[in-house]
Scaffold this active site. Sequence first.
Site, PDB file in Angstrom:
ATOM      1  N   ASP A 238      62.709  59.775   6.791  1.00 47.99           N
ATOM      2  CA  ASP A 238      62.242  61.144   6.632  1.00 47.99           C
ATOM      3  C   ASP A 238      63.338  61.916   5.900  1.00 47.99           C
ATOM      4  O   ASP A 238      64.470  61.449   5.779  1.00 47.99           O
ATOM      5  CB  ASP A 238      61.925  61.784   7.984  1.00 47.99           C
ATOM      6  CG  ASP A 238      60.841  62.858   7.875  1.00 47.99           C
ATOM      7  OD1 ASP A 238      60.664  63.407   6.778  1.00 47.99           O
ATOM      8  OD2 ASP A 238      60.190  63.152   8.892  1.00 47.99           O
ATOM      9  N   GLU A 446      51.791  77.801  12.933  1.00 51.12           N
ATOM     10  CA  GLU A 446      51.951  76.450  13.479  1.00 51.12           C
ATOM     11  C   GLU A 446      52.176  75.491  12.323  1.00 51.12           C
ATOM     12  O   GLU A 446      51.446  75.497  11.333  1.00 51.12           O
ATOM     13  CB  GLU A 446      50.751  76.023  14.335  1.00 51.12           C
ATOM     14  CG  GLU A 446      49.409  75.988  13.624  1.00 51.12           C
ATOM     15  CD  GLU A 446      48.294  75.423  14.491  1.00 51.12           C
ATOM     16  OE1 GLU A 446      48.564  74.884  15.583  1.00 51.12           O
ATOM     17  OE2 GLU A 446      47.138  75.505  14.066  1.00 51.12           O
TER      18      GLU A 446
END
Length: 709
Positions: A238, A446
């Site tokens: 990542d 979110e």
Amino acid sequence: MKREEARSKAQELVSKMTLEEKASQLRYDAPAIERLGIPAYNWWNEALHGVARAGQATVFPQAIGLGATFDTELIGEIADTISTEGRAKYNAFSSEGDRDIYKGLTFWSPNVNIFRDPRWGRGHETYGEDPYLTSHLGVAFVKGLQGDGETMKAAACAKHFAVHSGPEALRHEFDAEATAKDMEETYLPAFEALVQEAGVEAVMGAYNRVNGEPACASKALQKKLRGDWGFEGHFVSDCWAIRDFHENHLVTKNATESAALAVNTGCDLNCGNTYLYIMKAYQEGLVTEETITEAAVHLFTTRYLLGLFDGSEYDTIPYTEVESPEHLALAQKAAEESFVLLKNNGILPLQKEKIKTIGLIGPNMDSRVALAGNYHGTASRYVTIQEGIQDYLGTSVRVLTSAGCHLSKDRTEALSQEQDRLSEARIVAKNSDVVLLCVGLDETLEGEEGDTGNRYASGDKEDLQLPKAQRELMETVAACGKPVILLLTAGSDIDLSYAAEHFDAILDLWYPGCEGGHAAARVLFGDVSPSGKLPVTFYETLEELPEFTDYSMQGRTYRYMTGKAQYPFGYGLTYGDVEVTAARVETGDATAELQSGTDGVRKNAVVAEVTNHGAQDTQDVVQVYVKNTDSADAVPNPQLAAFAKVFVKAGETKQVTLPLAANAFTVVDAGGVRREAGGTCKIYVGCSQPDEKSVELTGKKPMEIELKR
């Protein structure tokens, strides 16, 4: 091209490189090697629900909405469409010499982490909370994206491996501790399926540690991946996760050691810049040339599989494929299938000939942001809910509108008093025959740590409540006494207890994509019946859940919860009245009729008869749940073992065959070993879970059989 041939060509090409050149290719922004005719290549691209971050593209519903479709065929078609647009864009960009980020053919999608806690901000990037549903939709996505041609159409990536689902604020330093049982039962099945069933070309590690080891340098995870599962593709970190080794996890002292740890443990590609230290690690004797060479071979094998050196049958896909009418129609269809009807007292579908004035109220009614989710492309036109209703009604019905409130702040205009749009909302409601109230969240509230505006929670939610301004708007509209249909645009569980008590209908739209407004209008006015099912549990309160950082599955999701859900996983109403009216379990040598009680046959498939008793044609989702009752190692509640999306005309009875999951009658012990359960199990076949709340909400009990095994 087969992998063996691609790997052979990769080995030959890499053998011509100097060690420095090999090392340079292990970065996401791999430079050109002109003397060998190798162009620059940027590995970083995104395609969660459409080609992302590189300009115009079809924006499909967010992944959680795709999960709500329960439709593997649709997901595969969407992924194929995404790779068509990806190829079209790559062909056009590369012809211009543009090899920038987000313009390659290696897409870091899908996200098959388990949405284990409703607070996790990135949960809407996933297909939900269930390993079986996630596995099947993920496999369909990967197969659709990668294609079955002579060359790979695009390369998919299973992320984030593994045990990653918040909290976002802690992800760079957090150690996700999971038992061997939870790993095998919940956190790993989707990754295993994508590797073994779909042949996913890439796997991305997570930021966090997993049981003490950084996920991007975990010997235990790599043993599973390349050892047990036989993964042959490439592994990517990542972004800037390897830097966390020495800055946050503190398992290494510096970037040189971090680069060495990652590449030595099987991380071929660095999204970030820590691999700039690989040559220093080599000079210090921490990495061998053979290790660097093998990582480069993995990466060039992928590039050969994509036809980036020898050409591909996809090289002629024209740019005009991007956001074509056919693709936009598919985006609308996907949105229509994703909507979940949570409540309907009979008001839906609306009949426009009986309505003179309709009120559209709410901060997300005319919001483009609420259509898109995150990791999205740029649509040439976004059809908001308001625009979709206006387009649908034309001049036949008067439409009144009001934002009602800001999405999260206490006023819409800086110099105004608090709740400066509430009086307008009341006026609109009082002058309307029916109100569509659109509330919810968007990617500013979110999402991923660092990407959202809610820095107070780093993208996660702190509770299940809508922002205070929206709760006050709901109360204001309810007090007007008009019929109200609540439209929710959000990517996760929201407390809808007030809406359930005060409003006539509730329709969950998720983040429905660029054609969301058109889809909403067609569903609201009955041109198409809603057919989505919840891919996550809507809980009554957070109090019933374990602490957010606790990765134990006890008490989490429909498989382990002990209380009653507000709205259960697998639940969703339609405008029809679909019921499983007969079913049997078929094996190669015998059948067990569900009505007949106990029978000692082994599973193979469930054959169900599905009848629509209603007056409207509809799709619905036939669901099969299995509960092993004699083993202490069994998951506490019945768990999904098969599903099928079925279209049933009014008054029609159809037969559908649902192959049962290969591990439907297995259990996992405390040591993480999966074995045949034996003893007695129960199979439930219906259009919902067999839990008490689903029966209460639908008025139907799934059919049940007890099998002795």
